[in-house]
Design a protein around this motif. Structure first.
Motif, PDB file in Angstrom:
ATOM      1  N   SER A  58      18.857 -36.791 -22.552  1.00 51.37           N
ATOM      2  CA  SER A  58      18.970 -38.059 -21.710  1.00 51.37           C
ATOM      3  C   SER A  58      18.867 -37.630 -20.288  1.00 51.37           C
ATOM      4  O   SER A  58      18.730 -38.365 -19.165  1.00 51.37           O
ATOM      5  N   LEU A  59      18.997 -36.265 -19.978  1.00 54.64           N
ATOM      6  CA  LEU A  59      18.945 -35.779 -18.535  1.00 54.64           C
ATOM      7  C   LEU A  59      17.438 -35.926 -17.935  1.00 54.64           C
ATOM      8  O   LEU A  59      17.088 -35.933 -16.849  1.00 54.64           O
ATOM      9  N   TYR A  60      16.565 -35.926 -18.835  1.00 55.16           N
ATOM     10  CA  TYR A  60      15.113 -36.095 -18.538  1.00 55.16           C
ATOM     11  C   TYR A  60      14.556 -37.354 -18.301  1.00 55.16           C
ATOM     12  O   TYR A  60      14.699 -38.124 -19.294  1.00 55.16           O
ATOM     13  N   ASN A  61      13.837 -37.707 -17.330  1.00 50.96           N
ATOM     14  CA  ASN A  61      13.412 -39.197 -17.066  1.00 50.96           C
ATOM     15  C   ASN A  61      11.959 -39.233 -17.583  1.00 50.96           C
ATOM     16  O   ASN A  61      11.282 -38.154 -17.439  1.00 50.96           O
ATOM     17  N   PHE A  62      11.808 -40.442 -17.924  1.00 49.31           N
ATOM     18  CA  PHE A  62      10.369 -40.741 -18.561  1.00 49.31           C
ATOM     19  C   PHE A  62       9.304 -40.414 -17.505  1.00 49.31           C
ATOM     20  O   PHE A  62       9.487 -41.135 -16.197  1.00 49.31           O
ATOM     21  N   ARG A  63       8.217 -39.765 -17.707  1.00 53.47           N
ATOM     22  CA  ARG A  63       7.239 -39.517 -16.622  1.00 53.47           C
ATOM     23  C   ARG A  63       7.279 -39.164 -15.290  1.00 53.47           C
ATOM     24  O   ARG A  63       7.072 -39.627 -14.231  1.00 53.47           O
ATOM     25  N   GLU A  64       8.517 -38.342 -15.287  1.00 56.29           N
ATOM     26  CA  GLU A  64       8.993 -37.722 -14.104  1.00 56.29           C
ATOM     27  C   GLU A  64       8.365 -36.378 -13.870  1.00 56.29           C
ATOM     28  O   GLU A  64       8.254 -35.401 -14.795  1.00 56.29           O
ATOM     29  N   LYS A  65       7.784 -36.091 -12.512  1.00 53.27           N
ATOM     30  CA  LYS A  65       7.142 -34.944 -12.435  1.00 53.27           C
ATOM     31  C   LYS A  65       7.993 -33.870 -12.198  1.00 53.27           C
ATOM     32  O   LYS A  65       8.955 -33.808 -11.768  1.00 53.27           O
ATOM     33  N   ASP A  67       8.211 -30.047 -11.233  1.00 50.85           N
ATOM     34  CA  ASP A  67       7.386 -28.848 -10.644  1.00 50.85           C
ATOM     35  C   ASP A  67       8.196 -27.424 -11.002  1.00 50.85           C
ATOM     36  O   ASP A  67       7.386 -26.459 -11.073  1.00 50.85           O
ATOM     37  N   ASP A  68       9.364 -27.418 -11.697  1.00 50.48           N
ATOM     38  CA  ASP A  68       9.953 -26.132 -11.653  1.00 50.48           C
ATOM     39  C   ASP A  68       9.744 -25.724 -13.265  1.00 50.48           C
ATOM     40  O   ASP A  68      10.587 -25.090 -13.900  1.00 50.48           O
ATOM     41  N   ARG A  69       8.597 -25.952 -14.059  1.00 56.58           N
ATOM     42  CA  ARG A  69       8.491 -25.802 -15.267  1.00 56.58           C
ATOM     43  C   ARG A  69       7.864 -24.326 -15.629  1.00 56.58           C
ATOM     44  O   ARG A  69       6.807 -24.289 -14.715  1.00 56.58           O
ATOM     45  N   MET A  70       7.940 -23.865 -16.590  1.00 60.49           N
ATOM     46  CA  MET A  70       7.248 -22.455 -16.951  1.00 60.49           C
ATOM     47  C   MET A  70       6.593 -22.825 -18.103  1.00 60.49           C
ATOM     48  O   MET A  70       6.932 -23.723 -19.112  1.00 60.49           O
ATOM     49  N   ILE A  71       5.525 -22.065 -18.534  1.00 60.30           N
ATOM     50  CA  ILE A  71       4.844 -22.311 -19.893  1.00 60.30           C
ATOM     51  C   ILE A  71       5.565 -21.370 -20.673  1.00 60.30           C
ATOM     52  O   ILE A  71       5.637 -20.203 -20.634  1.00 60.30           O
ATOM     53  N   CYS A  72       5.455 -22.134 -22.096  1.00 60.02           N
ATOM     54  CA  CYS A  72       6.303 -21.331 -23.199  1.00 60.02           C
ATOM     55  C   CYS A  72       5.224 -21.916 -24.345  1.00 60.02           C
ATOM     56  O   CYS A  72       5.354 -23.120 -24.712  1.00 60.02           O
ATOM     57  N   LYS A  73       4.698 -20.893 -25.103  1.00 61.99           N
ATOM     58  CA  LYS A  73       3.788 -21.573 -26.065  1.00 61.99           C
ATOM     59  C   LYS A  73       4.743 -21.637 -27.446  1.00 61.99           C
ATOM     60  O   LYS A  73       5.552 -20.721 -27.788  1.00 61.99           O
ATOM     61  N   LEU A  74       4.631 -22.752 -28.155  1.00 55.11           N
ATOM     62  CA  LEU A  74       5.136 -22.783 -29.462  1.00 55.11           C
ATOM     63  C   LEU A  74       4.234 -22.608 -30.701  1.00 55.11           C
ATOM     64  O   LEU A  74       3.166 -22.827 -30.431  1.00 55.11           O
ATOM     65  N   ASP A  75       5.016 -22.390 -31.779  1.00 54.96           N
ATOM     66  CA  ASP A  75       4.179 -22.318 -33.122  1.00 54.96           C
ATOM     67  C   ASP A  75       3.513 -23.827 -33.344  1.00 54.96           C
ATOM     68  O   ASP A  75       4.174 -24.688 -32.792  1.00 54.96           O
ATOM     69  N   ARG A  76       2.116 -23.842 -33.552  1.00 52.12           N
ATOM     70  CA  ARG A  76       1.564 -24.884 -34.135  1.00 52.12           C
ATOM     71  C   ARG A  76       2.580 -25.946 -34.979  1.00 52.12           C
ATOM     72  O   ARG A  76       2.511 -27.084 -34.542  1.00 52.12           O
ATOM     73  N   ASP A  77       3.058 -25.252 -36.063  1.00 52.06           N
ATOM     74  CA  ASP A  77       3.839 -26.378 -36.936  1.00 52.06           C
ATOM     75  C   ASP A  77       5.043 -26.963 -36.035  1.00 52.06           C
ATOM     76  O   ASP A  77       5.408 -28.150 -36.330  1.00 52.06           O
ATOM     77  N   LEU A  78       5.797 -26.266 -35.127  1.00 58.52           N
ATOM     78  CA  LEU A  78       6.649 -26.802 -34.643  1.00 58.52           C
ATOM     79  C   LEU A  78       6.143 -27.886 -33.347  1.00 58.52           C
ATOM     80  O   LEU A  78       6.591 -28.921 -33.216  1.00 58.52           O
ATOM     81  N   ALA A  79       5.231 -27.533 -32.671  1.00 58.92           N
ATOM     82  CA  ALA A  79       4.713 -28.367 -31.868  1.00 58.92           C
ATOM     83  C   ALA A  79       4.175 -29.794 -32.593  1.00 58.92           C
ATOM     84  O   ALA A  79       4.624 -30.943 -32.016  1.00 58.92           O
ATOM     85  N   ASP A  80       3.732 -29.884 -33.718  1.00 59.43           N
ATOM     86  CA  ASP A  80       3.126 -30.806 -34.375  1.00 59.43           C
ATOM     87  C   ASP A  80       4.320 -31.459 -34.839  1.00 59.43           C
ATOM     88  O   ASP A  80       4.283 -32.978 -34.852  1.00 59.43           O
ATOM     89  N   SER A  81       5.572 -30.843 -35.450  1.00 61.48           N
ATOM     90  CA  SER A  81       6.721 -31.519 -35.827  1.00 61.48           C
ATOM     91  C   SER A  81       7.209 -32.523 -34.585  1.00 61.48           C
ATOM     92  O   SER A  81       7.821 -33.469 -34.869  1.00 61.48           O
ATOM     93  N   LEU A  82       7.324 -31.766 -33.576  1.00 70.85           N
ATOM     94  CA  LEU A  82       7.998 -32.247 -32.300  1.00 70.85           C
ATOM     95  C   LEU A  82       7.392 -33.510 -32.002  1.00 70.85           C
ATOM     96  O   LEU A  82       7.780 -34.437 -31.488  1.00 70.85           O
ATOM     97  N   ILE A  95      11.836 -32.572 -24.935  1.00 67.53           N
ATOM     98  CA  ILE A  95      12.565 -32.270 -26.109  1.00 67.53           C
ATOM     99  C   ILE A  95      12.878 -30.781 -26.372  1.00 67.53           C
ATOM    100  O   ILE A  95      13.918 -30.451 -26.777  1.00 67.53           O
ATOM    101  N   VAL A  96      11.944 -29.971 -26.162  1.00 65.77           N
ATOM    102  CA  VAL A  96      12.367 -28.511 -26.229  1.00 65.77           C
ATOM    103  C   VAL A  96      13.398 -27.955 -25.472  1.00 65.77           C
ATOM    104  O   VAL A  96      14.019 -27.314 -25.848  1.00 65.77           O
ATOM    105  N   ASN A  97      13.123 -28.133 -24.286  1.00 66.58           N
ATOM    106  CA  ASN A  97      14.066 -27.982 -23.225  1.00 66.58           C
ATOM    107  C   ASN A  97      15.520 -28.454 -23.491  1.00 66.58           C
ATOM    108  O   ASN A  97      16.765 -27.828 -23.534  1.00 66.58           O
ATOM    109  N   ALA A  98      15.852 -29.846 -24.132  1.00 67.44           N
ATOM    110  CA  ALA A  98      16.965 -30.305 -24.635  1.00 67.44           C
ATOM    111  C   ALA A  98      17.526 -29.316 -25.854  1.00 67.44           C
ATOM    112  O   ALA A  98      18.938 -29.086 -25.774  1.00 67.44           O
ATOM    113  N   ILE A  99      16.815 -29.194 -26.805  1.00 69.00           N
ATOM    114  CA  ILE A  99      16.956 -27.946 -27.864  1.00 69.00           C
ATOM    115  C   ILE A  99      17.574 -26.909 -27.191  1.00 69.00           C
ATOM    116  O   ILE A  99      18.378 -26.337 -27.946  1.00 69.00           O
TER     117      ILE A  99
END
Length: 127
Positions: A58-65, A67-82, A95-99
């Motif tokens: 709930s800390l994250y707002n919908f469609r809010e930019k 800027d302080d994000r880093m790239i992290c690659k997920l396994d395809r099965d996890l990404a598809d599941s999310l 979702i990943v940040n909240a997890i």
């Protein structure tokens, strides 16, 4: 296989993840370990973790930019599941940040033992 709510069946999301093997050749998640399904919680701690996850999300707002994000690659099965989940129209990154925040909050004392103690020649005194 989705149930009637907005959340898909966790067993379907996990697929073959229960069969993953760690470096020491023991299952990372034992195959016979019970998995939470919607409406069923394995322990009281599970409820607390779920509520902490929902609070962190709930800390994250919908469609809010963000800027302080880093790239992290997920396994395809996890990404598809999310991507199959709809948590109040939150994006996969939120979702990943909240997890991850939930995991870090839950296991902070244990994680501290793995904190790197970077040593540098700049830290030493000349002899």
């Amino acid at each position: 296989m989705k149930n009637d709510s907005n959340y898909p069946d966790i067993n379907g999301l996990l697929g073959d993840l229960g069969n993953l093997v760690s470096d020491n050749s023991t299952p990372a998640v034992p195959v016979d370990t019970p998995v939470d399904t919607p409406g069923q919680v394995q322990s009281d701690m599970g409820d607390d973790d779920w509520e902490l996850f929902r609070k962190n999300l709930s800390l994250y707002n919908f469609r809010e930019k963000k800027d302080d994000r880093m790239i992290c690659k997920l396994d395809r099965d996890l990404a598809d599941s999310l991507d199959d989940c709809d948590f109040d129209r939150k994006c996969r990154s939120d979702i990943v940040n909240a997890i991850v925040r939930t995991f870090v909050n839950r296991y902070l004392p244990r994680l501290r033992q793995y904190k790197r103690n970077n040593r540098s020649l700049l830290d030493s005194t000349p002899t």
